[in-house]
Design an enzyme around this catalytic site. Structure first.
Site, mmCIF file in Angstrom:
data_model
loop_
_atom_site.group_PDB
_atom_site.id
_atom_site.type_symbol
_atom_site.label_atom_id
_atom_site.label_comp_id
_atom_site.label_asym_id
_atom_site.label_seq_id
_atom_site.Cartn_x
_atom_site.Cartn_y
_atom_site.Cartn_z
ATOM 1 N N GLU A 108 49.414 37.391 40.602
ATOM 2 C CA GLU A 108 48.694 38.117 41.650
ATOM 3 C C GLU A 108 49.424 39.416 42.006
ATOM 4 O OE1 GLU A 108 46.315 34.871 44.227
ATOM 5 O OE2 GLU A 108 48.483 34.547 44.143
ATOM 6 N N GLU A 125 47.489 27.291 40.273
ATOM 7 C CA GLU A 125 47.367 26.774 41.639
ATOM 8 C C GLU A 125 46.471 25.545 41.735
ATOM 9 O OE1 GLU A 125 48.550 31.086 42.325
ATOM 10 O OE2 GLU A 125 47.430 29.921 40.840
#
Length: 255
Positions: A108, A125
């Site tokens: 990210e 995740e």
């Protein structure tokens, strides 16, 4: 600063994540990154930033899950997680030199950069019961085909560097030994451009990418992108044509 190194090279700043073994990002490191990116934003002498990781195995393993399990806070500081994922008023270019595995929040961080010289990517995740909500779930479907982005996020599968290049997610894939030299050469090219025009390009793209072309023109002309108007009225905007006519290199003054 906590977990990072900062080195200035004339108009370029290099920000290196340095938290062995995997350059994972805890709250303190996130705040340090945020402070570094804000300082870059606010320093008129700095034009380009490179963010990379120490070592040759991990760019970043992302969120420090061990610190989180031990009760680490989520006060990530300016710019949100990793200091860049929500720093929306940064209009200078950032290059991510991805020197190894780029996992979860590390990915990210790379996605929040403007240009990527890269290795492999992973958003795992889903495997720990959460989603990549520091920009992955928002930015990845805009940078990859929707089906590819969804598969990555829903399965936690790895995207190899050659596939990232094929899909246009990264600018180049190079050997490990060539990574920083390539990123530095790219940064030097950018730093040699008219600085206000460089900032205006990023600001206009960020302000108009979700609207129609007609609406984008209206936004530019309306004054809604101040750096664009500043660029048009600048000495540098006059220096460019003048230097071309005089057959000499331009002398950019950032004003």
């Amino acid at each position: 600063m906590s977990g990072i190194q900062i080195e200035k090279r004339e108009a370029i700043v290099e920000i290196t994540l340095d938290r062995p073994k995997a350059n994972a990002i805890d709250a303190a490191t996130s705040r340090a990154l945020g402070a570094a990116f804000v300082a870059f934003r606010d320093d008129p002498d700095l034009r380009v930033a490179i963010v990379t990781g120490a070592g040759d195995r991990f760019f970043s393993a992302g969120w420090d899950l061990k610190a989180a399990a031990a009760g680490d806070d989520t006060k990530y500081g300016p710019g949100g997680f990793a200091g860049l994922t929500e720093l929306f008023d940064l209009d200078k270019p950032v290059i991510a030199a991805v020197n190894g595995l780029c996992v979860g929040g590390g990915f990210e961080l790379a996605l929040a950069a403007d240009l990527i010289v890269a290795a492999d990517f992973l958003l795992p995740e889903i495997k720990v019961g959460i989603i990549p909500d520091s920009g992955g779930v928002l930015r990845l479907p805009r940078r990859l085909p929707r089906a590819v982005a969804l598969e990555m996020m829903m399965t936690g599968s790895r995207l190899a560097a050659d596939a990232a290049l094929r899909h246009g997610l990264v600018n180049s894939v190079v050997a490990q030994a060539d990574l920083l030299p390539t990123a530095r050469a790219l940064a030097a090219d950018l730093a040699g451009m008219a600085p206000l025009a460089l900032r205006a390009i990023k600001a206009v793209v960020n302000s108009t990418e979700a609207v129609s072309v007609a609406h984008g023109f209206a936004l530019m002309r309306s004054g809604a992108v101040p750096i664009y108007q500043q660029m048009l009225a600048s000495d540098d905007a006059r220096e460019g044509p003048r230097s071309f006519a005089e057959k000499r290199a331009p002398n950019w003054r950032n004003r």
